[in-house]
Every structure is written in C-alpha cells, then in structure tokens.
Design a protein around this motif. Structure first.
Motif, PDB file in Angstrom:
ATOM      1  N   LEU A  85       5.822   4.188  -1.181  1.00  0.00           N
ATOM      2  CA  LEU A  85       4.604   3.862  -0.433  1.00  0.00           C
ATOM      3  C   LEU A  85       3.762   2.768  -1.085  1.00  0.00           C
ATOM      4  O   LEU A  85       2.887   2.195  -0.431  1.00  0.00           O
ATOM      5  CB  LEU A  85       3.754   5.121  -0.253  1.00  0.00           C
ATOM      6  CG  LEU A  85       4.377   6.225   0.615  1.00  0.00           C
ATOM      7  CD1 LEU A  85       3.473   7.455   0.642  1.00  0.00           C
ATOM      8  CD2 LEU A  85       4.642   5.738   2.035  1.00  0.00           C
ATOM      9  N   THR A  86       4.014   2.484  -2.355  1.00  0.00           N
ATOM     10  CA  THR A  86       3.176   1.506  -3.062  1.00  0.00           C
ATOM     11  C   THR A  86       3.913   0.230  -3.443  1.00  0.00           C
ATOM     12  O   THR A  86       3.291  -0.693  -3.979  1.00  0.00           O
ATOM     13  CB  THR A  86       2.580   2.131  -4.340  1.00  0.00           C
ATOM     14  OG1 THR A  86       3.642   2.603  -5.185  1.00  0.00           O
ATOM     15  CG2 THR A  86       1.645   3.274  -4.013  1.00  0.00           C
ATOM     16  N   LYS A 126      -2.477  -0.731  -0.277  1.00  0.00           N
ATOM     17  CA  LYS A 126      -1.661   0.335  -0.878  1.00  0.00           C
ATOM     18  C   LYS A 126      -2.019   0.602  -2.340  1.00  0.00           C
ATOM     19  O   LYS A 126      -1.605   1.597  -2.912  1.00  0.00           O
ATOM     20  CB  LYS A 126      -0.174   0.013  -0.743  1.00  0.00           C
ATOM     21  CG  LYS A 126       0.238  -1.385  -1.155  1.00  0.00           C
ATOM     22  CD  LYS A 126       1.715  -1.596  -0.882  1.00  0.00           C
ATOM     23  CE  LYS A 126       2.110  -3.057  -1.070  1.00  0.00           C
ATOM     24  NZ  LYS A 126       1.699  -3.848   0.113  1.00  0.00           N
ATOM     25  N   ILE A 174       1.709  -0.241   4.234  1.00  0.00           N
ATOM     26  CA  ILE A 174       0.349   0.287   4.135  1.00  0.00           C
ATOM     27  C   ILE A 174      -0.627  -0.789   3.659  1.00  0.00           C
ATOM     28  O   ILE A 174      -0.364  -1.493   2.684  1.00  0.00           O
ATOM     29  CB  ILE A 174       0.309   1.496   3.178  1.00  0.00           C
ATOM     30  CG1 ILE A 174       1.203   2.618   3.719  1.00  0.00           C
ATOM     31  CG2 ILE A 174      -1.119   2.001   2.980  1.00  0.00           C
ATOM     32  CD1 ILE A 174       1.382   3.780   2.766  1.00  0.00           C
ATOM     33  N   LEU A 230      -4.271   4.133  -2.983  1.00  0.00           N
ATOM     34  CA  LEU A 230      -3.697   5.408  -2.556  1.00  0.00           C
ATOM     35  C   LEU A 230      -3.830   6.439  -3.671  1.00  0.00           C
ATOM     36  O   LEU A 230      -3.652   6.125  -4.852  1.00  0.00           O
ATOM     37  CB  LEU A 230      -2.213   5.247  -2.200  1.00  0.00           C
ATOM     38  CG  LEU A 230      -1.872   4.449  -0.942  1.00  0.00           C
ATOM     39  CD1 LEU A 230      -0.355   4.365  -0.787  1.00  0.00           C
ATOM     40  CD2 LEU A 230      -2.491   5.073   0.298  1.00  0.00           C
ATOM     41  N   SER A 270       6.143  -1.765   1.270  1.00  0.00           N
ATOM     42  CA  SER A 270       5.299  -0.804   1.992  1.00  0.00           C
ATOM     43  C   SER A 270       4.466  -1.500   3.063  1.00  0.00           C
ATOM     44  O   SER A 270       3.947  -2.599   2.854  1.00  0.00           O
ATOM     45  CB  SER A 270       4.374  -0.091   1.009  1.00  0.00           C
ATOM     46  OG  SER A 270       3.431   0.716   1.696  1.00  0.00           O
ATOM     47  N   SER A 325      -5.623   7.862   1.487  1.00  0.00           N
ATOM     48  CA  SER A 325      -6.119   6.499   1.342  1.00  0.00           C
ATOM     49  C   SER A 325      -7.573   6.523   0.878  1.00  0.00           C
ATOM     50  O   SER A 325      -8.399   7.260   1.417  1.00  0.00           O
ATOM     51  CB  SER A 325      -6.023   5.749   2.673  1.00  0.00           C
ATOM     52  OG  SER A 325      -6.651   4.486   2.577  1.00  0.00           O
TER      53      SER A 325
END
Length: 314
Positions: free
Chosen positions: A45-46, A55, A52, A58, A50, A84
């Motif tokens: 996710l980072t 990120k 996001i 997070l 990603s 987040s």
C-alpha cells in the motif's frame, strides 16, 4: 455448591473442566505470521505502485485478537486497519457554540473522501494480489494469501472533540476510526487503540490472567460452534472480549483456571440483568444496543446459557 479456596468459603458450580485442558486453551496462537502479513500489506500500500493519494500518511496496524494477544491456536483471519491520516471525520456535538465557530474557521471540507480512499486501497490490493484473491465484504476487504486471510479495513481517523480552542494545546479529542459498510452504507465507529490500551491495563492489574481467560472463553465458543449449540450470529470473539472486560478485576486474580472460570460464570449469571451498564473495552460505546459495533442482549444470554451447559456437562 460451596467449596473452599484460600481458606475461604466460595459459592460456585464447581464441576470444572480439568485445569490442564483449560491451561492449554489459554495459550496464545501464532504471533509471527500475522506480523509478517501486516508488513506485507503495508509494503504493497505504500510503495511506488500504490494508487493511494498521500500514501506517506498511512497508519497501518493489526486489530482484533492478533493485536490484543487474545488469538487462539488455529485462528486464521488477520484484521488489519489501513487508516489514512490525510483527513479525518469529526464529532463536535460536545463543543459549545464558541468552540464550534473556531473549529469551522480552522478546517476546510476534505477533497479526498473516504470512498475515493477505499477504492484506491481496493485497486492497489487487486493489482498486487490478483483480483480473484481480493474479496470486497461488507466491513472489510478480504485478501487471500497462502497461509492466512487478511481482513483489511480502510478508514479515516474519527475525532470526538471534547474541547476546541484557538491553539493546539487547547484542543482535546478522543481518537477512533470511522468507515461505512459496503452493503447498507451504515456508519461504523470504533476505537481499536483505546480497546488495546485498556485491555493491556486490565491484564497487568490481574496478574496477566485476563487475556488467557479471554482465550479460554474463545475456545469454548469454538467448540459450541462445532457442536452446533450456537451459530456465528450469536457472538463473535470481539464481543466475548468486551463481555469479560466488564467483570471486576478480583474475579481474574486467581491463578487456578478452573476456579477462576467458575467464579466468572457465577458473576455473569448473577449480573445477567445488568447488561445496560456494560461497556465495550474501549470505554466509549455501550456493549449492548442496535449499532453495528454493539451486541444483542438476547444473543448474549444465549451464549452465556450455552457456556454454562458446556461447563456443567463436561
């Protein structure tokens, strides 16, 4: 019946499951694999691929039994919160008019909404693990790996403000998490970090007997499910932990597990009509009610009834 413990007469249903069995049920399950899985999800996710936004903001951490050290042998699902810190939900209902005015002048409406965030998390997980291994549930996103399944919960911070002044030092809030269910679009608010902290405190106060006791009750629940005495609807491991948190500390301060469980069952039987006073372990939410994060009183009574039967007929 009455029995003697530490030279005192004690009342109880003293037909215990053998201590050696209870002690085996009190043991904690895996600890290494959930930690590795959380780190794997965090890396996905980072990293640069990603989807996001922001990120770097997070906060990714374990929740539930693995975080709280109440997981039993054979547990598989790992709850992982993906929070987040780029924005937050707030509750300012406790602020006075003057404080609300300051609050409204301080913050603008967020442009990165929770729905965008959730979709970014889903897309990133699908790209990393494959769409067939990522299932969108009502409260979480299930990620299927070789050994474990991760229930990923995308959320924003939830701030329940107690005070709000012109300066940061004059602003106080209780921090939790907030998200929406997929199917009904219902709000879910919880306080996993508070839950963890108060559980650790209680365990320390009772000579480290609290969490092993929770694991014993979870093992009993597991066997009740296997014997079809209860259904999954009746209770969850989370509610069992919250139920036991309401039992006074002195009932855990007994090293003999058979006597300890006996006394706890007696206390529950004697206080079954006092559910309205019970709180969740986070101390922010009543245990019983109609919200997503609350328990049904009828289901709780059924669970306690079946545990008593299981205990007395061993």
């Amino acid at each position: 019946m009455w029995y003697i413990y530490n030279n005192k007469e004690v009342w109880g249903i003293f037909m215990p499951i053998p201590t050696e069995i209870l002690d085996s049920w009190s043991k904690q399950g895996a600890t290494k694999t959930p930690k590795i899985l959380r780190e794997k999800i965090e890396k996905v996710l980072t990293d640069d691929r990603s989807k996001i936004k922001r990120k770097n903001l997070l906060d990714i951490y374990l929740q539930g039994s693995y975080r709280n050290n109440t997981n039993i042998l054979g547990s598989s699902d790992v709850d992982i919160v993906v929070q987040s810190k780029a924005t937050f939900f707030s509750n300012i209902s406790q602020l006075d008019t003057y404080e609300r005015e300051i609050y409204n002048k301080t913050f603008d409406d967020a442009t990165y909404t929770w729905r965008y965030f959730k979709n970014d998390v889903i897309e990133t997980l699908q790209n990393a693990f494959g769409s067939s291994n990522v299932k969108i549930g009502n409260k979480s996103i299930k990620v299927i790996t070789e050994n474990y399944e991760a229930d990923v919960i995308p959320c924003f911070e939830y701030r329940k403000y107690v005070s709000f002044g012109n300066n940061e030092v004059d602003r106080e809030y209780i921090s939790g998490i907030k998200f929406y269910t997929t199917n009904e679009n219902n709000i879910v608010i919880n306080y996993p970090k508070k839950h963890y902290t108060f559980g650790v405190d209680k365990n320390k106060r009772v000579n480290n007997n609290y969490k092993p006791t929770v694991r014993i009750f979870k093992n009993i629940k597991k066997r009740l499910l296997e014997q079809q005495k209860i259904t999954k609807k009746v209770t969850s491991s989370y509610f069992i932990e919250n139920l036991l948190y309401n039992i006074p500390d002195q009932y855990f301060n007994i090293d003999n597990s058979s006597i300890r469980i006996t006394n706890i069952l007696n206390w529950l039987n004697n206080n079954i009509d006092s559910f309205s006073t019970f709180v969740c372990q986070n101390k922010q939410i009543n245990l019983f009610g109609s919200a997503q994060e609350q328990w049904n009183e009828e289901d709780a009574r059924e669970f306690i009834f079946e545990v008593n039967k299981f205990w007395s007929k061993w």
